[in-house]
Design an enzyme around this catalytic site. Structure first.
Site, short mmCIF file in Angstrom:
data_model
loop_
_atom_site.label_atom_id
_atom_site.label_comp_id
_atom_site.label_asym_id
_atom_site.label_seq_id
_atom_site.Cartn_x
_atom_site.Cartn_y
_atom_site.Cartn_z
CG ASN A 131 45.17 39.21 48.97
OD1 ASN A 131 44.48 40.10 49.49
ND2 ASN A 131 44.72 38.45 47.97
NE ARG B 253 43.84 41.76 45.36
CZ ARG B 253 43.07 40.80 44.90
NH1 ARG B 253 43.25 39.57 45.31
NH2 ARG B 253 42.14 41.08 44.02
CG HIS C 68 38.86 41.21 40.13
ND1 HIS C 68 37.51 41.04 39.87
CD2 HIS C 68 39.08 40.65 41.31
CE1 HIS C 68 36.95 40.39 40.88
NE2 HIS C 68 37.90 40.13 41.77
NE ARG D 284 32.12 40.67 46.52
CZ ARG D 284 33.37 40.82 46.07
NH1 ARG D 284 33.68 41.88 45.37
NH2 ARG D 284 34.28 39.92 46.32
CD GLU E 218 44.21 38.22 41.63
OE1 GLU E 218 44.02 37.04 42.01
OE2 GLU E 218 43.40 39.13 41.81
#
Ligand code: ADP
Length: 429
Positions: A22, A124, A212, A272, A410
């Site tokens: 990732n 990913r 996600h 964010r 994940e």
């Protein structure tokens, strides 16, 4: 460079292994899984191979003063290294992504006792566009298509793709698989993916993609073991980490997401801003004379929990702070989630369960409590003691809407997709 002598990866005798990567702008997270044969016929019915986490770690601060650490599956430190600040070191420049891949492949070779054989790498990749609704085996054509999607995720996609190229150069022929953050949301109805823009703009790819997805897919697959009723019904999953979003899932499939065209939309996050009136961007340009890069920095790096509090992007630090600005940031975070929950429950036309996951969702008793209290009108009755002890069920028995805490994974999702595609390459697009 300082190094601690490290034990070998604890895998026993000779085994095949998968590497999961990732890659971000300044970091490379990785996990190593060993494969074994399924032990009984019931397991073989699901998959002939099983995945066992051997180690996971990160190379961070790439391009600056890089650091490396790796832990075993129990969280025990296996090894760590630190590279000096580049300015202080004569000789080679700082460790970048290319050096990180070299370092990692060499580290794996040196620490596997000669018994692990890497048979594939799962990556990913943030954006699969409209086309990729499933993971895909990387070919030069696929890589070119994914590269062409970079303008849709300029802060992430190029970093995700770079290790694919680097591994192809260093270990040519090793199968690589791309797993997308957008893919899980491709089942959502067209209406939930559309902006109210003219078709000529929509055709250029301006639509709500959602992100996600690997986390949501993992939760959707895990949910039946926790709540069979919700797994076939209507659930909202809240992935609350540094990045945060929510997903409405019906019978295991995504029907709506709080994130849209980019991962800056929806909830307030660590740095964010989340959903913003587009008029704000025009005002920033016209009146405050900010250019695109300055606005990008503001919306992605200087807003959210950090921007509102002026203290930290880290929820744990804010939760421990007495400063009223920290409390104001937390209040806004919870408020935005609560409003989005109403919106996603409306998209589902009802709600059987909510699920908390990722760093804040899995660990913050206080945030879960505040969200559940706001969600009382949706039938959520919090069990405070269960919440304090971390669940997994944190609603009272008989609560019209159940509330769960389910840790996401994940990396395992990526490893599992990679294994599936290695076993059934014909299923790759
Ligand atoms: P990422 O999106 O980078 O994977 P994580 O899922 O690890 O992030 O979530 C990181 C967030 O979780 C941080 O804001 C961190 O403060 C928060 N967090 C972790 N543990 C706790 C805790 N015990 N209480 C409150 N927040 C926590």
């Amino acid at each position: 460079m300082s190094s601690t002598p490290a034990p070998r990866l604890p895998h026993g005798s000779s085994h095949e292994a998968l590497l999961v990567l990732n890659a971000g702008s300044s970091s490379l997270k990785f996990s190593v899984y060993r494969l074994s044969e399924a032990e009984n016929s019931a397991e073989r019915g699901v998959s002939p191979r099983k995945l066992h986490l051997l180690a996971s770690g990160v190379l961070e601060e790439l391009g600056h003063a890089a650091r490396f650490h790796v832990k075993d599956s129990h969280g025990h430190l296996l090894d760590e290294l630190a590279w000096p600040e580049p300015a202080a070191a004569p000789g080679p420049g700082p460790l970048g992504h290319s050096g990180a891949i070299d370092f990692l492949t060499q580290w794996l070779r040196e620490h596997n006792g000669g018994g692990l054989r890497l048979i594939g790498v799962g990556h990913r990749v943030v954006h699969g566009g409209v086309r990729y609704a499933n993971p895909v085996l990387i070919t030069p054509e696929v890589l070119a298509e994914l590269q062409a999607l970079s303008p849709l995720a300029p802060l992430h996609q190029p970093h995700n793709l770079l290790p694919i190229r680097l591994i192809e150069q260093r270990l040519p022929g090793l199968p690589q698989v791309a797993c997308f953050d957008t893919a899980f949301h491709r089942t959502a109805p067209e209406v939930s993916q559309a902006f109210a823009l003219p078709p000529s703009i929509t055709r250029k790819g301006l639509r709500r993609y959602g992100f996600h997805g690997l986390s949501y897919e993992y939760i959707a697959r895990a949910l039946p073991a926790f709540d069979a009723h919700a797994a076939t019904g209507k659930t909202v999953v809240m992935h609350l980490g540094n990045g945060a979003s929510m997903c409405a899932i019906e019978a295991g499939q995504s029907v709506a997401s709080s994130m849209g065209f980019t991962a800056v939309d929806g909830l307030m996050m660590g740095t964010r801003c989340g959903t913003l009136d587009p008029g704000v961007v025009l005002y920033l340009m016209d009146e405050l004379k900010m250019d695109a890069r300055a606005i990008e920095r503001l919306l992605y790096k200087e807003s959210g929990l950090l921007g509102v509090s002026g203290i930290s992007s880290d929820m744990r630090a804010l939760s421990e702070s007495e400063d009223p600005r920290a409390q104001a940031a937390i209040e806004l975070f919870v408020y935005r989630i609560s409003r989005e929950l109403g919106s996603l429950a409306a998209a589902l036309g009802g709600l059987d369960a909510i699920v908390f996951t990722a760093g804040i969702g899995e660990h913050s008793v206080k945030i879960r409590e505040a969200i559940c209290k706001h969600a009382a009108w949706l039938g959520v009755e919090l069990d405070s003691l269960a919440n304090e002890s971390g669940g997994p069920l944190i609603s009272r028995l008989g609560s019209r809407c159940a509330a769960w805490v389910i840790p996401t994974n994940e990396e395992l999702m990526i490893a599992s997709h990679t294994l599936d595609l290695l076993q059934h390459p014909q299923e790759s697009e």
